[in-house]
Design a protein around this motif. Structure first.
Motif, PDB file in Angstrom:
ATOM      1  N   UNK A 145      30.907  35.285  35.745  1.00 29.79           N
ATOM      2  CA  UNK A 145      31.798  33.916  35.467  1.00 29.79           C
ATOM      3  C   UNK A 145      32.849  34.194  36.822  1.00 29.79           C
ATOM      4  N   UNK A 146      33.607  35.765  36.657  1.00 33.62           N
ATOM      5  CA  UNK A 146      35.133  35.573  37.148  1.00 33.62           C
ATOM      6  C   UNK A 146      35.305  36.570  38.595  1.00 33.62           C
ATOM      7  N   UNK A 147      34.317  36.796  38.701  1.00 33.41           N
ATOM      8  CA  UNK A 147      33.758  37.803  40.212  1.00 33.41           C
ATOM      9  C   UNK A 147      34.249  36.742  41.123  1.00 33.41           C
ATOM     10  N   UNK A 148      35.207  37.353  41.819  1.00 38.84           N
ATOM     11  CA  UNK A 148      35.765  36.626  43.243  1.00 38.84           C
ATOM     12  C   UNK A 148      35.014  36.203  43.989  1.00 38.84           C
ATOM     13  N   UNK A 149      33.487  37.376  44.334  1.00 36.60           N
ATOM     14  CA  UNK A 149      32.828  36.383  45.069  1.00 36.60           C
ATOM     15  C   UNK A 149      31.833  35.330  44.535  1.00 36.60           C
ATOM     16  N   UNK A 150      31.629  35.235  43.636  1.00 37.45           N
ATOM     17  CA  UNK A 150      31.322  33.876  43.032  1.00 37.45           C
ATOM     18  C   UNK A 150      32.383  32.760  43.203  1.00 37.45           C
ATOM     19  N   UNK A 151      33.080  33.130  42.276  1.00 38.51           N
ATOM     20  CA  UNK A 151      34.133  32.308  42.244  1.00 38.51           C
ATOM     21  C   UNK A 151      34.853  31.259  43.251  1.00 38.51           C
ATOM     22  N   UNK A 182      30.156  48.350  40.106  1.00 41.91           N
ATOM     23  CA  UNK A 182      29.831  47.266  38.893  1.00 41.91           C
ATOM     24  C   UNK A 182      30.155  46.065  38.790  1.00 41.91           C
ATOM     25  N   UNK A 183      29.657  45.018  38.737  1.00 40.50           N
ATOM     26  CA  UNK A 183      29.476  43.739  38.687  1.00 40.50           C
ATOM     27  C   UNK A 183      30.635  43.401  37.645  1.00 40.50           C
ATOM     28  N   UNK A 184      31.109  44.344  36.591  1.00 42.08           N
ATOM     29  CA  UNK A 184      32.458  43.552  36.185  1.00 42.08           C
ATOM     30  C   UNK A 184      33.774  43.653  36.281  1.00 42.08           C
ATOM     31  N   UNK A 185      33.761  44.527  37.872  1.00 35.96           N
ATOM     32  CA  UNK A 185      34.482  44.839  38.797  1.00 35.96           C
ATOM     33  C   UNK A 185      35.245  43.689  40.057  1.00 35.96           C
ATOM     34  N   UNK A 186      36.474  42.686  38.926  1.00 35.53           N
ATOM     35  CA  UNK A 186      35.607  41.157  39.129  1.00 35.53           C
ATOM     36  C   UNK A 186      36.286  41.018  41.059  1.00 35.53           C
ATOM     37  N   UNK A 187      37.939  42.173  41.234  1.00 32.88           N
ATOM     38  CA  UNK A 187      37.699  41.696  42.565  1.00 32.88           C
ATOM     39  C   UNK A 187      37.067  42.793  43.929  1.00 32.88           C
TER      40      UNK A 187
END
Length: 335
Positions: A191-197, A149-154
């Motif tokens: 916005x806080x997804x590790x892959x995007x950040x 799921x995209x809201x699992x940031x790590x």
């Protein structure tokens, strides 16, 4: 003092323009994107048909050779036909003379603007809901579940997921999607997804990763536009505690191909047909006097239908589903 004769509705494009500018202001936070997904096509008839290029004809190799005194190749495909029929939708708000007097003490004209804005919001929220229910719907399009799921940031991999979706989309219709549709809740998660950040840190050194805008995120995800659906609704009944949720379901995201030009044969997910003889604007603002209630009435309405690009036979059965080729639906977006 009233300015409108009893039972005589007058057209108020000035109010319509003022309210439209309010809703187009990004600080208003409404986030209506439905008419970007299924743009308006203006028509002079309430019901009719429109040409649809069969899906099988979109990507065929054609013979383009010509011999001396010979003829040029021509398509032997015939246009199929889609159908539409618009329906009228509207809402009214009463502005009592005493209410107008109270507003006009401080801000002349504000009372009618507020009344119109409230009606407009109901009309546009209804249209947004209808479009959202069409697009974020696994009954209309095959849903492709993301692994995390995209809201699992790590551990989420939205960049990889979108890249996979773009490749599959291209195989469906031979074109690239020109937008990714997500809810505002999903936008906050990305916005806080590790892959995007992490990608942004290396691609754009010094960028404020805590405050990414939609354009920056679109570049990282590899899409032309990111349509962030910010509109919400209250599903609770009158008198009950509010239950506010996104109009566009957090469970889904979608790559789409949309078109706003005059060519109805251009492949896209769908269009909003507006009957201009009855609705010169989308929507129309009118005003009339209700003397029994000592009020001016502000009416906002439109004559529309939101239709997928698809041809149908005489019985209404879909023959060529162009819309299905112009949408790639992600699911399992939200935990």
């Amino acid at each position: 003092m009233s300015r409108v004769k009893k039972d005589s509705a007058i057209y108020r494009p000035d109010l319509g323009q003022a309210v439209m500018e309010f809703f187009e202001d990004p600080t208003a936070g409404m986030g209506y994107i439905g008419l970007e997904v299924m743009p308006v096509f203006r028509t002079g008839v309430q019901a009719g048909s429109y040409p649809v290029i069969p899906v099988e004809a979109l990507l065929k190799l054609a013979s383009v050779d010509r011999t001396p005194r010979g003829s040029y190749g021509r398509d032997d495909y015939e246009y199929e036909r889609g159908q539409f029929q618009t329906s009228e939708r509207g809402f009214e708000e009463l502005l009592d003379d005493s209410e107008r007097a109270l507003f006009d003490q401080e801000a002349p004209g504000m009372a009618e603007f507020v009344a119109t804005r409230r009606c407009w919001n109901k009309i546009m929220r209804g249209q947004e809901y209808r479009i959202a229910q069409k697009i974020f719907n696994s009954s209309n399009f095959s849903a492709h579940s993301v692994s995390v799921c995209w809201d699992v940031a790590a551990t989420a991999t939205p960049i990889d997921d979108v890249k996979t979706g773009i490749g599959a989309f291209r195989k469906q219709c031979g074109m690239l999607p020109n937008a990714l549709v997500i809810s505002y809740t999903t936008y906050l998660a990305l916005q806080v997804s590790d892959q995007i950040v992490d990608q942004l840190k290396y691609t754009f050194p010094g960028i404020d990763v805590s405050n990414l805008n939609a354009q920056q995120m679109a570049r990282v995800l590899g899409v032309q536009r990111l349509l962030v659906a910010g509109a919400v609704y209250d599903s609770a009944k009158k008198g009950q505690t509010a239950s506010v949720a996104d109009l566009w379901d957090d469970e889904y995201a979608a790559l789409i191909r949309t078109s706003s030009g005059p060519d109805l044969t251009e492949p896209c997910v769908g269009r909003t047909f507006l009957w201009t003889a009855d609705s010169p604007d989308n929507p129309v603002v009118e005003e009339y006097r209700d003397e029994a209630h000592r009020s001016d009435v502000y009416r906002v309405r439109h004559h529309v239908t939101e239709e997928f690009m698809a041809s149908k036979d005489d019985s209404g059965t879909v023959v060529s589903n162009v819309a299905a080729a112009c949408v790639y639906l992600f699911s399992n977006i939200d935990t």
